[in-house]
Design an enzyme around this catalytic site. Structure first.
Site, PDB file in Angstrom:
ATOM      1  N   ASN A 115       0.856  -1.168   0.014  1.00 43.37           N
ATOM      2  CA  ASN A 115       0.229  -0.026  -0.044  1.00 43.37           C
ATOM      3  C   ASN A 115       0.889   1.280  -0.048  1.00 43.37           C
ATOM      4  O   ASN A 115       2.018   1.250   0.681  1.00 43.37           O
ATOM      5  CB  ASN A 115      -0.907   0.088   1.036  1.00 43.37           C
ATOM      6  N   TYR A 161       0.514  10.274   4.380  1.00 49.36           N
ATOM      7  CA  TYR A 161       0.135  10.628   5.593  1.00 49.36           C
ATOM      8  C   TYR A 161       1.012  11.527   6.172  1.00 49.36           C
ATOM      9  O   TYR A 161       2.117  11.453   5.791  1.00 49.36           O
ATOM     10  CB  TYR A 161       0.014   9.479   6.612  1.00 49.36           C
ATOM     11  N   ARG A 162       0.600  12.492   7.030  1.00 50.72           N
ATOM     12  CA  ARG A 162       1.497  13.468   7.715  1.00 50.72           C
ATOM     13  C   ARG A 162       2.267  12.716   8.930  1.00 50.72           C
ATOM     14  O   ARG A 162       1.546  11.599   9.496  1.00 50.72           O
ATOM     15  CB  ARG A 162       0.800  14.788   8.279  1.00 50.72           C
ATOM     16  N   TRP A 190      -1.940   7.771   9.941  1.00 54.62           N
ATOM     17  CA  TRP A 190      -2.724   6.923   9.196  1.00 54.62           C
ATOM     18  C   TRP A 190      -4.214   7.009   9.385  1.00 54.62           C
ATOM     19  O   TRP A 190      -4.324   6.180  10.663  1.00 54.62           O
ATOM     20  CB  TRP A 190      -2.030   5.758   8.643  1.00 54.62           C
ATOM     21  N   GLY A 229      -5.276   2.849   3.926  1.00 54.86           N
ATOM     22  CA  GLY A 229      -4.873   1.461   3.756  1.00 54.86           C
ATOM     23  C   GLY A 229      -3.690   1.279   5.115  1.00 54.86           C
ATOM     24  O   GLY A 229      -3.666   0.205   5.317  1.00 54.86           O
ATOM     25  N   GLU A 252      -0.646   1.295  -5.668  1.00 59.56           N
ATOM     26  CA  GLU A 252      -0.583   2.843  -6.280  1.00 59.56           C
ATOM     27  C   GLU A 252       0.757   3.006  -7.206  1.00 59.56           C
ATOM     28  O   GLU A 252       0.458   4.008  -8.131  1.00 59.56           O
ATOM     29  CB  GLU A 252      -0.317   3.847  -5.284  1.00 59.56           C
ATOM     30  N   ASP A 295      -4.850  21.853   9.342  1.00 60.64           N
ATOM     31  CA  ASP A 295      -5.073  20.862   8.303  1.00 60.64           C
ATOM     32  C   ASP A 295      -5.921  21.501   7.077  1.00 60.64           C
ATOM     33  O   ASP A 295      -6.035  22.577   6.972  1.00 60.64           O
ATOM     34  CB  ASP A 295      -5.934  19.609   9.004  1.00 60.64           C
TER      35      ASP A 295
END
Length: 522
Positions: free
Chosen positions: A175, A179-180, A193, A198, A240, A289
């Protein structure tokens, strides 16, 4: 075109006037973020990728806003404009409509099989630029990197433009996510995550299987198509990097990590290797964010760094998120365009979709459809809520096919005119984005679907639906021909425009208006 690495992309941006080099000394703490925010929201001619070449306390330049316009995002994915993504993907799909759910599912599988069959799966190489320098143990120090603090109340510094690689601990399927990661200290990071992503699923499976370590690699930089691919909401168990290979027209080259059983992009600038203990959690946040609000503190897994590998003179990529529009809007717009054919695969009546900046991805989607039967809009609303991560959408607005949903003013003009709030809405509770602060319970809240199509007699509408106001074509032509005679210097915008867009339904030929009016009284 496919870019070999981030450097090729930067060179191209500079060649076409889309890069601003900043040589003045700047701080990675707030200053770079403020500059980037102003550029993102400034005049179009000022909105460029930013390369900060003199970052205080670091020898590494920092790149921000690389994908922060439609032109740069399209260039990154190898197309002239983002609408080409839908056309290119649509060409892989068979023209005839599938009959039944079984054929629909087979068609979706055929698409991914097609990508594999043309040899666009990742390729493993033995040597890679990203491993020119290898730092292990105490030398693998996160403080070597010019990691940004973006907003004053952030919990610290965060990695933001990440390509995070993990594997399903049971199936072994890769996967790739974006993500930060919050810096806790020189060797640990918070791994944000989210519940529906994922990486979080890998964490749940590891806990169930009794696995005590999840190997993780964080790639920074590389071909921009590879960088973007981690943000794509692909179906579960779809790699991906396969999508990135299709966008590039050639496979993504990967190299085996030095301390973890994973592979990372060979042409990246930096790779951080480590592991997550699924039983270990620490407070993470706050973080300013993409919703425009600070995400509050919550518990997330911890990544323990085991190695940092990099090029000899690496470039550190970052993105700044906050009040829209910012760079992530254009990354999301690419996702919207690319996945439109897949939405049509299951809901063939969809003409177009728009996830406007004001909706910060999960709050609003505008959808135009070819309405063919009573209750059709409701069918589409429920279908979208059942389609992957579309389940998180808080508001779905359905309009008729001729409405240009890319023009938010036009779409809302029709939506607000065509809705009877006592009859034309669906309100229900369901999953919402983990970042949604308005829901009274975490990740579970109310959603609304709005049928803003013209209503038919067969739907219980007993009145005559009115026609849109529109001038006759001969008069419009006459006025256009005589415009300068009236003393005006240039042609005016079409009369009766419903908003700033170039394709207002109200300025379209009268025949289109009459056709839709007739359909409204079916």
């Amino acid at each position: 075109m496919a870019f070999r690495d981030l450097r090729e992309f930067i060179a191209k941006l500079e060649e076409i006037g889309e890069l601003q080099r900043i040589t003045a000394p700047v701080s990675a703490e707030l200053e770079i973020a403020e500059i980037t925010d102003r550029v993102c929201k400034g005049p179009a001619g000022q909105n460029k990728a930013l390369l900060f070449e003199n970052v205080k306390g670091s020898s590494m330049p920092v790149l921000t806003n690389a994908l922060g316009s439609g032109r740069r995002m399209a260039l990154a994915l190898g197309v002239d404009n983002l609408d080409e993504l839908a056309a290119n993907l649509g060409s892989l799909l068979k023209p005839e409509l599938p009959k039944g759910l079984g054929q629909m599912m087979n068609r979706a599988g055929d698409y991914w099989d097609a990508l594999r069959s043309i040899g666009l799966g990742p390729a493993i190489v033995k040597k890679a630029p990203v491993q020119e320098i290898v730092l292990l143990g105490a030398d693998a120090d996160l403080n070597r990197l010019p990691i940004l603090q973006c907003w004053p109340q952030d919990g610290g510094r965060f990695l933001t433009m990440t390509t995070i690689i993990s594997r399903d601990p049971v199936k072994g399927i890769r996967n790739v996510g974006m993500y930060r990661c919050q810096v806790y200290d020189s060797h640990t990071l918070g791994m944000h995550w989210q519940l529906h992503k994922g990486g979080a699923e890998h964490e749940r499976k590891a806990q169930q299987a009794g696995v005590d370590r999840i190997p993780v690699a964080i790639s920074l930089g590389g071909d921009p198509a590879v960088m973007w691919s981690g943000s794509a909401p692909l179906p579960p168990d779809i790699d991906e990097f396969l999508l990135a290979g299709w966008l590039r027209g050639k496979p993504v080259e990967l190299v085996r990590c030095v301390t973890q059983p994973l592979e990372a992009p060979a042409e990246a600038e930096i790779v951080i290797e480590g592991y997550v203990d699924p039983a270990e959690k620490r407070p993470e946040g706050p973080f300013g964010d993409h919703t425009g609000y600070y995400t509050p503190v919550d518990s997330y897994p911890v990544l323990h760094v085991t190695a940092i590998t990099m090029r000899r003179q690496p470039i550190y990529p970052a993105t700044v998120v906050g009040l829209p529009p910012m760079e992530d809007y254009w990354m999301g717009k690419a996702t919207e365009r690319l996945f439109l054919p897949l939405m049509r695969l299951f809901l063939s009546e969809i003409v177009d979709v728009n996830m406007p900046a004001e909706g910060v991805f999960h709050n609003l989607i505008l959808v135009s459809i070819r309405k063919r039967f009573p209750g059709h809009a409701r069918k589409v609303i429920n279908g979208l809520w059942g389609l992957g991560l579309m389940m998180l959408t808080k508001c779905i607005v359905i309009v008729d096919e001729a409405v240009n949903v890319q023009n938010v003013s036009e779409a809302m003009f029709h939506a607000l005119n065509n809705v009877d709030w006592s009859r034309d809405i669906i309100v229900q509770e369901g999953p919402v984005d983990a970042l949604d602060h308005a829901s009274y319970r975490f990740a579970l809240g109310g959603k609304i679907g709005i049928d803003a199509t013209r209503k038919w007699a067969s739907e219980g509408y007993t009145r005559e639906w009115p026609e849109l106001v529109a001038m006759s074509e001969p008069i419009k032509q006459q006025v256009s021909e005589r415009w300068r005679e009236y003393g005006f210097a240039a042609e005016a915008a079409p009369a009766n425009s419903a908003g700033p867009g170039s394709r207002s339904l109200l300025s379209r030929p009268a025949a289109v208006v009459r056709r839709l009016a007739r359909r409204g009284n079916n």
